[in-house]
Design a protein around this motif. Structure first.
Motif, PDB file in Angstrom:
ATOM      1  N   LEU A   1      11.247  -1.113  -4.658  1.00 11.56           N
ATOM      2  CA  LEU A   1      10.033  -0.892  -5.451  1.00 11.56           C
ATOM      3  C   LEU A   1       9.837  -2.060  -6.400  1.00 11.56           C
ATOM      4  CD1 LEU A   1      10.225   2.875  -6.521  1.00 11.56           C
ATOM      5  CD2 LEU A   1       9.097   1.877  -4.536  1.00 11.56           C
ATOM      6  N   THR A   2       8.644  -2.594  -6.396  1.00  5.93           N
ATOM      7  CA  THR A   2       8.297  -3.624  -7.365  1.00  5.93           C
ATOM      8  C   THR A   2       6.919  -3.302  -7.933  1.00  5.93           C
ATOM      9  OG1 THR A   2       9.559  -5.306  -6.195  1.00  5.93           O
ATOM     10  CG2 THR A   2       7.882  -6.073  -7.738  1.00  5.93           C
ATOM     11  N   PHE A   3       6.866  -3.127  -9.205  1.00  4.09           N
ATOM     12  CA  PHE A   3       5.584  -2.966  -9.901  1.00  4.09           C
ATOM     13  C   PHE A   3       5.845  -3.151 -11.384  1.00  4.09           C
ATOM     14  CE2 PHE A   3       6.155   1.148 -11.978  1.00  4.09           C
ATOM     15  CZ  PHE A   3       7.140   1.748 -11.206  1.00  4.09           C
ATOM     16  N   SER A   4       4.776  -3.275 -12.150  1.00  4.68           N
ATOM     17  CA  SER A   4       5.001  -3.365 -13.585  1.00  4.68           C
ATOM     18  C   SER A   4       3.930  -2.581 -14.327  1.00  4.68           C
ATOM     19  CB  SER A   4       5.005  -4.826 -14.036  1.00  4.68           C
ATOM     20  OG  SER A   4       3.762  -5.388 -13.720  1.00  4.68           O
ATOM     21  N   VAL A   5       4.266  -2.228 -15.531  1.00  5.47           N
ATOM     22  CA  VAL A   5       3.319  -1.541 -16.400  1.00  5.47           C
ATOM     23  C   VAL A   5       3.156  -2.436 -17.614  1.00  5.47           C
ATOM     24  CG1 VAL A   5       2.771   0.629 -17.524  1.00  5.47           C
ATOM     25  CG2 VAL A   5       4.396   0.611 -15.630  1.00  5.47           C
ATOM     26  N   SER A   6       1.967  -2.957 -17.797  1.00  2.00           N
ATOM     27  CA  SER A   6       1.741  -3.838 -18.945  1.00  2.00           C
ATOM     28  C   SER A   6       1.707  -3.025 -20.222  1.00  2.00           C
ATOM     29  CB  SER A   6       0.410  -4.568 -18.805  1.00  2.00           C
ATOM     30  OG  SER A   6       0.314  -5.162 -17.546  1.00  2.00           O
ATOM     31  N   ALA A   7       1.834  -3.728 -21.336  1.00  2.58           N
ATOM     32  CA  ALA A   7       1.778  -3.070 -22.628  1.00  2.58           C
ATOM     33  C   ALA A   7       0.452  -2.338 -22.773  1.00  2.58           C
ATOM     34  CB  ALA A   7       1.937  -4.101 -23.738  1.00  2.58           C
ATOM     35  N   ARG A   8       0.524  -1.109 -23.265  1.00  2.55           N
ATOM     36  CA  ARG A   8      -0.652  -0.256 -23.502  1.00  2.55           C
ATOM     37  C   ARG A   8      -1.387   0.143 -22.223  1.00  2.55           C
ATOM     38  NH1 ARG A   8      -2.905  -0.499 -28.950  1.00  2.55           N
ATOM     39  NH2 ARG A   8      -4.773   0.180 -27.935  1.00  2.55           N
ATOM     40  N   GLU A   9      -0.736  -0.016 -21.109  1.00  2.00           N
ATOM     41  CA  GLU A   9      -1.377   0.356 -19.858  1.00  2.00           C
ATOM     42  C   GLU A   9      -0.941   1.767 -19.471  1.00  2.00           C
ATOM     43  OE1 GLU A   9      -2.251  -1.978 -15.668  1.00  2.00           O
ATOM     44  OE2 GLU A   9      -0.210  -1.928 -16.406  1.00  2.00           O
ATOM     45  N   ILE A  10      -1.809   2.487 -18.730  1.00  6.45           N
ATOM     46  CA  ILE A  10      -1.395   3.755 -18.142  1.00  6.45           C
ATOM     47  C   ILE A  10      -1.308   3.551 -16.637  1.00  6.45           C
ATOM     48  CG2 ILE A  10      -1.945   6.174 -17.740  1.00  6.45           C
ATOM     49  CD1 ILE A  10      -3.391   6.274 -20.355  1.00  6.45           C
TER      50      ILE A  10
ATOM     51  N   ARG B   1       8.928   3.057  -0.501  1.00  2.00           N
ATOM     52  CA  ARG B   1       8.416   1.719  -0.776  1.00  2.00           C
ATOM     53  C   ARG B   1       7.062   1.874  -1.462  1.00  2.00           C
ATOM     54  NH1 ARG B   1       6.599  -1.014   3.018  1.00  2.00           N
ATOM     55  NH2 ARG B   1       6.595   0.533   4.687  1.00  2.00           N
ATOM     56  N   VAL B   2       6.583   0.782  -2.059  1.00  2.00           N
ATOM     57  CA  VAL B   2       5.239   0.812  -2.630  1.00  2.00           C
ATOM     58  C   VAL B   2       4.260   0.563  -1.484  1.00  2.00           C
ATOM     59  CG1 VAL B   2       3.639  -0.286  -4.226  1.00  2.00           C
ATOM     60  CG2 VAL B   2       6.041  -0.041  -4.859  1.00  2.00           C
ATOM     61  N   LEU B   3       3.388   1.539  -1.212  1.00  2.00           N
ATOM     62  CA  LEU B   3       2.390   1.325  -0.160  1.00  2.00           C
ATOM     63  C   LEU B   3       1.305   0.389  -0.665  1.00  2.00           C
ATOM     64  CD1 LEU B   3       1.790   4.773   1.540  1.00  2.00           C
ATOM     65  CD2 LEU B   3       3.299   2.904   2.232  1.00  2.00           C
ATOM     66  N   ARG B   4       0.829   0.680  -1.824  1.00  2.00           N
ATOM     67  CA  ARG B   4      -0.170  -0.187  -2.418  1.00  2.00           C
ATOM     68  C   ARG B   4      -0.304   0.111  -3.914  1.00  2.00           C
ATOM     69  NH1 ARG B   4      -6.285  -0.308  -0.961  1.00  2.00           N
ATOM     70  NH2 ARG B   4      -5.638  -0.035   1.184  1.00  2.00           N
ATOM     71  N   ILE B   5      -0.756  -0.883  -4.645  1.00  2.00           N
ATOM     72  CA  ILE B   5      -1.074  -0.662  -6.051  1.00  2.00           C
ATOM     73  C   ILE B   5      -2.582  -0.781  -6.179  1.00  2.00           C
ATOM     74  CG2 ILE B   5      -0.769  -1.470  -8.413  1.00  2.00           C
ATOM     75  CD1 ILE B   5       1.996  -2.495  -7.566  1.00  2.00           C
ATOM     76  N   VAL B   6      -3.209   0.326  -6.551  1.00  2.00           N
ATOM     77  CA  VAL B   6      -4.668   0.377  -6.596  1.00  2.00           C
ATOM     78  C   VAL B   6      -5.132   0.136  -8.031  1.00  2.00           C
ATOM     79  CG1 VAL B   6      -6.673   1.837  -6.203  1.00  2.00           C
ATOM     80  CG2 VAL B   6      -4.679   2.038  -4.701  1.00  2.00           C
ATOM     81  N   ASP B   7      -5.975  -0.842  -8.230  1.00  2.00           N
ATOM     82  CA  ASP B   7      -6.566  -1.040  -9.555  1.00  2.00           C
ATOM     83  C   ASP B   7      -7.716  -0.075  -9.711  1.00  2.00           C
ATOM     84  OD1 ASP B   7      -5.126  -3.234 -10.766  1.00  2.00           O
ATOM     85  OD2 ASP B   7      -5.873  -4.415  -9.066  1.00  2.00           O
ATOM     86  N   VAL B   8      -7.659   0.727 -10.749  1.00  2.00           N
ATOM     87  CA  VAL B   8      -8.728   1.694 -10.963  1.00  2.00           C
ATOM     88  C   VAL B   8      -9.792   1.037 -11.823  1.00  2.00           C
ATOM     89  CG1 VAL B   8      -9.319   3.956 -11.887  1.00  2.00           C
ATOM     90  CG2 VAL B   8      -7.098   3.592 -10.824  1.00  2.00           C
ATOM     91  N   GLU B   9     -10.941   0.895 -11.250  1.00  3.80           N
ATOM     92  CA  GLU B   9     -11.984   0.228 -12.022  1.00  3.80           C
ATOM     93  C   GLU B   9     -13.046   1.232 -12.439  1.00  3.80           C
ATOM     94  OE1 GLU B   9     -12.767  -3.143  -9.592  1.00  3.80           O
ATOM     95  OE2 GLU B   9     -10.756  -3.877 -10.056  1.00  3.80           O
ATOM     96  N   LEU B  10     -12.751   1.877 -13.511  1.00  2.05           N
ATOM     97  CA  LEU B  10     -13.678   2.854 -14.073  1.00  2.05           C
ATOM     98  C   LEU B  10     -13.899   2.488 -15.527  1.00  2.05           C
ATOM     99  CD1 LEU B  10     -12.138   6.133 -12.610  1.00  2.05           C
ATOM    100  CD2 LEU B  10     -14.251   5.036 -11.894  1.00  2.05           C
ATOM    101  N   PRO B  11     -15.121   2.717 -16.020  1.00  2.00           N
ATOM    102  CA  PRO B  11     -15.406   2.337 -17.406  1.00  2.00           C
ATOM    103  C   PRO B  11     -14.611   3.156 -18.417  1.00  2.00           C
ATOM    104  CG  PRO B  11     -17.235   3.573 -16.445  1.00  2.00           C
ATOM    105  CD  PRO B  11     -16.284   3.294 -15.339  1.00  2.00           C
ATOM    106  N   SER B  12     -14.325   2.521 -19.540  1.00  2.00           N
ATOM    107  CA  SER B  12     -13.677   3.211 -20.661  1.00  2.00           C
ATOM    108  C   SER B  12     -14.695   3.382 -21.760  1.00  2.00           C
ATOM    109  CB  SER B  12     -12.535   2.362 -21.199  1.00  2.00           C
ATOM    110  OG  SER B  12     -11.377   2.600 -20.493  1.00  2.00           O
ATOM    111  N   PRO B  13     -14.607   4.346 -22.643  1.00  2.00           N
ATOM    112  CA  PRO B  13     -13.659   5.442 -22.572  1.00  2.00           C
ATOM    113  C   PRO B  13     -14.029   6.412 -21.456  1.00  2.00           C
ATOM    114  CG  PRO B  13     -15.182   5.778 -24.391  1.00  2.00           C
ATOM    115  CD  PRO B  13     -15.491   4.436 -23.804  1.00  2.00           C
ATOM    116  N   ARG B  14     -12.988   7.067 -20.926  1.00  2.00           N
ATOM    117  CA  ARG B  14     -13.259   7.989 -19.833  1.00  2.00           C
ATOM    118  C   ARG B  14     -13.582   9.364 -20.381  1.00  2.00           C
ATOM    119  NH1 ARG B  14      -8.752   5.608 -15.636  1.00  2.00           N
ATOM    120  NH2 ARG B  14      -9.588   3.484 -15.781  1.00  2.00           N
ATOM    121  N   ASP B  15     -14.247  10.110 -19.523  1.00  2.00           N
ATOM    122  CA  ASP B  15     -14.728  11.399 -19.994  1.00  2.00           C
ATOM    123  C   ASP B  15     -14.675  12.352 -18.812  1.00  2.00           C
ATOM    124  OD1 ASP B  15     -16.711  13.308 -21.322  1.00  2.00           O
ATOM    125  OD2 ASP B  15     -17.912  12.507 -19.663  1.00  2.00           O
ATOM    126  N   GLN B  16     -14.120  13.530 -19.046  1.00  2.00           N
ATOM    127  CA  GLN B  16     -13.831  14.441 -17.935  1.00  2.00           C
ATOM    128  C   GLN B  16     -15.040  14.697 -17.039  1.00  2.00           C
ATOM    129  OE1 GLN B  16     -11.057  15.379 -16.841  1.00  2.00           O
ATOM    130  NE2 GLN B  16      -9.575  15.313 -18.513  1.00  2.00           N
TER     131      GLN B  16
END
Ligand SMILES: Nc1ncnc2c1ncn2[C@@H]1O[C@H](COP(=O)(O)OP(=O)(O)OP(=O)(O)O)[C@@H](O)[C@H]1O
Ligand SMILES: [Mg+2]
Lengths: 258, 278
Positions: B49-58, B239-254
């Motif tokens: 497994l290779t991935f990273s979580v940047s600071a302040r990222e979810i 294994r990591v199949l893929r890392i998907v970048d979620v491109e949704l506007p912030s702030p999010r709302d249910q």
């Protein structure tokens, strides 16, 4: 119609029947005159209760039993936590402990009397030895039963091993320790009396011996009754303490609606 | 019955405003591998497994049951050694439980101590930090308030529902104020409404505390709603199949976010990865 009887009423009735059987057996000279009448024993018991010496004997017996029990609890929990925490030590000591456990402490009474003499010290040491092993073994089992998830939780929050022992492992072991104490408390009383009876230690055991050698049956029976009551009190006290300390445990939980 | 909705006011007050001086931390996972057992009996659970979580990222991790998600989190939390590769916080390799991290266990009910009240459970991990009494109390109040359990502070965990217990476990992690918060299926046993509230709480925590957050979930909608990136795990060993970048506007709302066509596109994206054998 359903029969509804209050437990207290049933209990009183049971005691009354037992006394009646006793009285009948006594009147019929069933035990060859060794069983005095209920009233005789009651009178004797009344006499005992008025005697300061009797009360100091009760005090000595209770004191010795509690001292021995307390010492074995303190030592047993510490040893049990240590043994239970280290797997190799646990395996190494298991067989020895299993072998020693069924040996009644009375077996070593002659030895302890030789070393310490017919003293209170001898009595409580015997109590200490008698209660120690069950407490150690139950604590070991309790330590071993600690939920690994609880342990991991504590570790993940950076709690040190001493803190994990004190705040996670010991509380997790309490139900097991409680069981050991419930068994040990009446045993402590019995050992104290036997140490007095056979080893000359102070307290009710010594009184029992005096009554026996003097053929004083009424006093003998009165002392037996006193010891029975003391045993009940010991048991009640441990049950009470257990309920207080383990109110959170499955077996004591009350569903509280807030 | 209305669910015990999570309080919003205290959040605005304490978590909402200025980021509280937390140093944002970054998590790197590089070629991490994990096998259970040794020798012939060894069972390889995680391949690489290779991935990273940047600071302040979810970041959300999704993947089928039994693939090794909990195994991965235990390695990251320093509770068990890895068999290969490395994990690091801000470049420092993780070799034991990192003090700047909190882990919310999947087995939430077993991770709460039955002999402690809710409040004492929350305070438990703070004791060794030797904080001033007032701060201890403030942190605990705030965390319980945040998960909507201030009223239950004197109850014992076993007197609470599964969802409430889960929230106690989350409150305990919040009160610890970690730089990195890791949660293993944290919202699995709460009702839909509370789940939404907790997801929003998660987003607010990130804003308020500047936390870095890694969440394992089964729920793909949840992953897309919460995450900046979704790590999709697959195959056995994992294994990591893929890392998907979620491109949704912030702030999010249910309501708004979930209604966006992009949201549907993203979740279909992730779902097809999971459905299709790699
Ligand atoms: N301590 C262990 N020893 C041996 N095997 C283990 C151990 N813990 C987990 N496993 C195995 O590793 C695999 C992955 O387990 P893990 O709990 O990490 O899965 P998961 O992805 O978290 O599943 P779920 O989504 O159901 O929680 C499983 O096959 C499990 O049986
Ligand atoms: Mg899991």
């Amino acid at each position: 119609m359903a029969l509804t009887v209050k437990p207290a009423v049933a209990g009183a009735a049971g005691i009354a029947v037992a006394l009646a059987i006793w009285q009948a057996a006594s009147s019929a000279h069933a035990a060859g005159g060794s069983l005095p009448a209920v009233a005789t024993v009651a009178t004797d018991l009344g006499g005992l209760l008025a005697e300061p010496d009797f009360w100091s004997a009760v005090g000595a017996t209770v004191g010795i039993a509690l001292l021995g029990l307390g010492a074995s609890a303190a030592a047993g929990i510490v040893v049990g936590v240590l043994v239970g925490s280290f797997e190799p030590i646990r395996f190494a000591t298991r067989a020895v402990l299993e072998f020693l456990k069924p040996i009644p402490p009375i077996v070593i009474l002659p030895l302890v009397v030789l070393i310490l003499g017919p003293t209170g010290q001898m009595s409580w040491f015997l109590v200490f030895l008698g209660c120690l092993l069950p407490i150690v073994m139950q604590t070991v089992d309790g330590v071993h039963s600690t939920d690994p998830v609880a342990r991991d939780t504590a570790r993940s929050y950076g709690m040190g091993s001493a803190e994990i022992l004190a705040r996670i492992v010991v509380p997790s072991s309490l139900p097991y320790i409680g069981t050991a104490m419930r068994v040990s408390a009446p045993a402590a009383l019995i050992i104290t009396v036997v140490a007095g009876l056979l080893g000359g230690g102070p307290g009710l055991g010594a009184r029992l011996y005096l009554a026996q050698s003097g053929g004083d049956y009424p006093t003998l029976y009165a002392l037996v009754i006193v010891l029975g009551v003391l045993g009940l009190m010991f048991q009640g006290a441990t049950r009470f303490a257990e309920r207080r300390l383990l109110h959170w445990h499955e077996s004591y939980r009350e569903v509280v609606h807030s | 019955m209305t669910s015990p909705h999570l309080a919003t006011t205290p959040l605005e007050g304490s978590l909402g405003g200025e980021p509280q001086g937390q140093r944002p931390a970054r998590l790197d996972v590089v070629h991490l591998a994990k096998s259970y057992g040794t020798g012939d009996g060894a069972k390889k659970v995680i391949e690489d497994l290779t991935f990273s979580v940047s600071a302040r990222e979810i970041v959300c991790i999704v993947g089928p049951s039994g693939i090794g998600k909990t195994t991965l989190l235990k390695c990251l939390a320093g509770l068990q050694p890895t068999s290969g590769g490395r994990a690091a916080i801000d470049g420092r390799e993780i070799s034991g439980p990192p003090p700047e991290m909190a882990l919310v266990f999947q087995d939430y009910s077993r991770s709460l101590m039955p002999w402690l009240t809710v409040r004492k459970n929350v305070v438990l991990p703070l004791r060794h930090l030797r904080l001033p009494k007032a701060e201890l109390k403030a942190r605990c109040d705030e965390a319980l308030e945040a998960v909507g359990l201030a009223h239950a502070e004197n109850q014992f965990p076993w007197q609470l529902s599964g969802g409430m217990q889960q929230r106690v476990a989350i409150a305990r992690a919040l009160a610890y104020r970690p730089e990195i918060l890791i949660m293993d299926e944290p919202f699995a046993s709460v009702d839909a409404q509370t789940r939404f509230d907790l997801e929003d709480l998660c987003l607010k925590i990130r804003e308020g505390f500047g936390m870095t957050i890694l969440v394992v979930t089964h729920d793909i909608d949840e992953a897309v709603y919460l995450a900046d990136r979704v790590v999709v795990l697959g195959s056995k060993p994992a294994r990591v199949l893929r890392i998907v970048d979620v491109e949704l506007p912030s702030p999010r709302d249910q309501i708004g976010t979930r209604a966006l066509p992009e949201f549907a596109a993203q979740r279909t994206d992730v779902l097809s990865l999971i459905k299709r054998p790699a």
